[in-house]
Design an enzyme around this catalytic site. Sequence first.
Site, PDB file in Angstrom:
ATOM      1  N   SER A  37      -3.985  43.219  -0.313  1.00 12.49           N
ATOM      2  CA  SER A  37      -2.964  43.525  -0.011  1.00 12.49           C
ATOM      3  C   SER A  37      -2.267  44.558  -0.942  1.00 12.49           C
ATOM      4  O   SER A  37      -2.898  44.648  -2.052  1.00 12.49           O
ATOM      5  CB  SER A  37      -1.810  42.174  -0.096  1.00 12.49           C
ATOM      6  OG  SER A  37      -2.188  41.332   0.764  1.00 12.49           O
ATOM      7  N   ASN A  92      -0.227  33.611  10.279  1.00 13.38           N
ATOM      8  CA  ASN A  92      -0.555  33.230  11.310  1.00 13.38           C
ATOM      9  C   ASN A  92      -0.044  33.989  12.862  1.00 13.38           C
ATOM     10  O   ASN A  92      -0.552  33.457  13.670  1.00 13.38           O
ATOM     11  CB  ASN A  92       0.045  31.569  11.539  1.00 13.38           C
ATOM     12  CG  ASN A  92      -0.980  30.545  10.575  1.00 13.38           C
ATOM     13  OD1 ASN A  92      -1.722  31.129  10.029  1.00 13.38           O
ATOM     14  ND2 ASN A  92      -0.358  29.511  10.812  1.00 13.38           N
ATOM     15  N   GLU A  93       0.930  34.839  12.568  1.00 12.45           N
ATOM     16  CA  GLU A  93       1.127  35.517  13.962  1.00 12.45           C
ATOM     17  C   GLU A  93       0.083  36.603  14.168  1.00 12.45           C
ATOM     18  O   GLU A  93      -0.264  36.727  15.060  1.00 12.45           O
ATOM     19  CB  GLU A  93       2.570  36.447  13.319  1.00 12.45           C
ATOM     20  CG  GLU A  93       3.780  35.544  13.328  1.00 12.45           C
ATOM     21  CD  GLU A  93       3.868  34.657  12.159  1.00 12.45           C
ATOM     22  OE1 GLU A  93       3.058  34.787  11.138  1.00 12.45           O
ATOM     23  OE2 GLU A  93       4.740  33.818  12.317  1.00 12.45           O
ATOM     24  N   GLU A 146     -17.561  31.957   8.206  1.00 14.56           N
ATOM     25  CA  GLU A 146     -18.160  31.364   7.188  1.00 14.56           C
ATOM     26  C   GLU A 146     -17.102  31.290   6.011  1.00 14.56           C
ATOM     27  O   GLU A 146     -16.855  30.364   5.296  1.00 14.56           O
ATOM     28  CB  GLU A 146     -19.274  32.189   6.824  1.00 14.56           C
ATOM     29  CG  GLU A 146     -20.509  31.838   7.295  1.00 14.56           C
ATOM     30  CD  GLU A 146     -21.645  31.368   6.461  1.00 14.56           C
ATOM     31  OE1 GLU A 146     -21.684  30.858   5.333  1.00 14.56           O
ATOM     32  OE2 GLU A 146     -22.652  32.249   6.933  1.00 14.56           O
ATOM     33  N   SER A 185      -4.423  36.200  -6.135  1.00 10.06           N
ATOM     34  CA  SER A 185      -4.339  34.931  -6.868  1.00 10.06           C
ATOM     35  C   SER A 185      -5.204  34.788  -7.899  1.00 10.06           C
ATOM     36  O   SER A 185      -6.352  35.257  -8.135  1.00 10.06           O
ATOM     37  CB  SER A 185      -4.723  33.788  -5.540  1.00 10.06           C
ATOM     38  OG  SER A 185      -3.999  33.846  -4.630  1.00 10.06           O
ATOM     39  N   GLN A 206      -8.831  38.657  -5.463  1.00 12.45           N
ATOM     40  CA  GLN A 206      -8.879  39.661  -4.286  1.00 12.45           C
ATOM     41  C   GLN A 206      -8.062  40.568  -4.255  1.00 12.45           C
ATOM     42  O   GLN A 206      -6.632  40.285  -4.684  1.00 12.45           O
ATOM     43  CB  GLN A 206      -9.175  38.866  -3.070  1.00 12.45           C
ATOM     44  CG  GLN A 206      -7.911  38.087  -2.749  1.00 12.45           C
ATOM     45  CD  GLN A 206      -8.130  37.398  -1.204  1.00 12.45           C
ATOM     46  OE1 GLN A 206      -8.970  38.011  -0.544  1.00 12.45           O
ATOM     47  NE2 GLN A 206      -7.553  36.511  -0.918  1.00 12.45           N
ATOM     48  N   GLY A 207      -8.464  41.736  -3.944  1.00 17.17           N
ATOM     49  CA  GLY A 207      -7.475  42.997  -3.896  1.00 17.17           C
ATOM     50  C   GLY A 207      -7.222  43.496  -2.877  1.00 17.17           C
ATOM     51  O   GLY A 207      -7.718  44.749  -2.495  1.00 17.17           O
TER      52      GLY A 207
END
Lengths: 389, 352
Positions: free
Chosen positions: A128, A372-373, A243, A160, A125-126
């Site tokens: 960031s 999580n923030e 999902e 990743s 995945q791209g």
Amino acid sequence: MDLKYTAEQEAFRKEARAWLEANVPSEKLASFDTKEGFEQHREWEKKLQAGGYAMVPWPVEYGGRGANLLEWLIFEEEYYRAGAPARVNQNGIFLLGPTIMDVGTPEQKARFLPKMASSEEVWAQGWSEPNAGSDMANIQATAIKDGDHFVINGQKTWASRGAFAHWLFGMFRSDPDSTRHKGLTFILVPLDTPGITVRPIEKLNNKKAFAEVFFDDARVPVEYQLGEEGKGWDVAMATAGFERGLMLRSPARFQDTARKLVELYKETVASGAYVAPELRRTVAQCWMDAEAYALNTYQTVAHLMGGGKIGAEASVNKIFWSELDTKMHETALKLLGHRAELLPGSSAAGDVGEWLDGYIFALAGPIYAGTNEIQRNIIAERILGMPRK
Amino acid sequence: MEFRFTEDQRLLQETVRDFLAGECTVDFVRGQWETETGRSPEFWASLAEIGVPGLLIPEEHGGLGMTEIDLVLVMVEVGRAGLAEPVTPTAAVAAPLLRDCGNDALAKEWLPKIAAGEAIVAVAQPTSPLVPEAECADLLILRSGDGLYAVPAADARITPQKSNDPSQKLATVEFDPQPEQRIASGADADRLETAALDRGALACAAQQLGACEQLIQMSVDYTSERKQFGVPIGSFQAVKHQVADIKVALEYARSHVERAAHSVAHDVPSRSVDVSMAKISAGEAALQGASTSLQVHGALGYTWEQDLHVWMRRAWTLDLAWGETAWHRERLAEALFEGGSPASSFGFEPAA
């Protein structure tokens, strides 16, 4: 409220269990963050696909089994119970796959989903970029239309398994005059396109599968645009809900870890080693939390199968499983005592299993898929209605 | 497999919620603090009109013949309203105990009265010497030695004990066990007592969910209104994140509580462990709700006048009722590590 499985569900469980018992590799595969392990995991995926279990809830025509979400949960329980390998194409099958099913053209579905299901094509995945992390709308990489191609320039990062993957999906700024959430287009990019450079980044686990990806006039056909041009943000968000969270981290994964933690506690106590008294309570709490996650998921599945929708609740989920995973591994390391710092294979380590690896992996949980923030902001603002400003 | 409530069950919950919103206002709750008994027979009678005390009582005895799966949603509303009338001991614990104790005469005598709102029953808790609602009770279920006794109030010596929560009515009770009042002994008494404890703990856990929801709502409302530095304090992440954390704890406690309701209703082997997990998680969520709410309300929340402490005190005292958190934690740990009560991993249940 009915908490019993039907005869069909029990039969499916039995069938899946038998298949997994007969087919799960007896030797543990190398880490999928190494080239060798990556290929071993692809081989496993191929076998899984041939057995009809690669994508249990996907339609048959796209390489799936056509089962419902409940059967998928059952399959996951059996998968972790059997100690089967981690899913090397998880970014594809759990994140991108549902999005393509939602908004892809018939041609795109036929072109991408079956090869994704079999892991013939593995996806990175791209999302960031160096300046677009939590502030995702600050995406700066551009994809400017030139005839029947997009010309892509810029940089993506934290992909990743990007070092080994074949394809990348991401959002790019297709309108150079746009800002924030507007003017972004969701594009599927073959990583062997000329002009693309993939540079591996070594992670805390000492492995180089993570990558940053540079685009220098990389030309990608317009048919790889997913959803409408300029509507990339909506495409990404439409399936950013439950999902994804549900599929990426199914409860059996944590129940399995909790079960191992209980065993580790019992073994450590039985060995006569010192066990800090508070760990009794912590281990029980971890087991209980893994159960809570499973129960909650079953409730969500019932809600979804009853025609319900899930939105910002996914943020509650993400915080819970990521912090639980960290807590379970931290607790295991406390039980291991001095052995917790020894790498597996050191003679003084004994059987420390995968706790250290698992711990390092778990530490990423509160950061990836939206920190999580950010999730706490979403809960406060979108679920509870607290003021944004 | 379908882990969710029916529309009828949700409708019952809404009915009770609406009823309590109108009848059990915070002014009513605080007003009861000032009365001599702290209990309102008129209120109890109106609660009986919508069927609450007799929810678990078979229809043949004048009840609704429902199960804990129905009751659990009602108890969430009781907790949200901060209602402290004796719903837990009478409706959630004593009614099924009298139903199941095998003494038909006793069941015939008391169940119709409970369902009609004409009798209050208090039940001693194996985990505490304090008996809630003993003072207003008509009948008390008490333990002595290996026997369980149904003792009319006139035969018990009741000493009121003042609680930190003015809504809570506590007492110590002494009595001289009479053979004709014995309803069970030995293993039967233990079985009834454990079932009572599980039912009481489940009812508390459901109220803790309701109290926690109320504390979250009050915190959201207050921090959205209260301004400092020219903006609502609820816009600060330091405040938001604390409130979000209660929400996370609440939602996962809810799953435990709803599953435990099913486990009690169907008396599954893991019933006691499931109840303990519900009580621990809901108790902790409510306590976290209490401390966070107090913090985000600032000094105002520290005043007697502000209503926040109505629910804060409910959170504190419900945590101690029917097995405090530490007691349930130990029951869970024994199940996991020493093979105490049976525990099962939902859906997963790996082979031994």
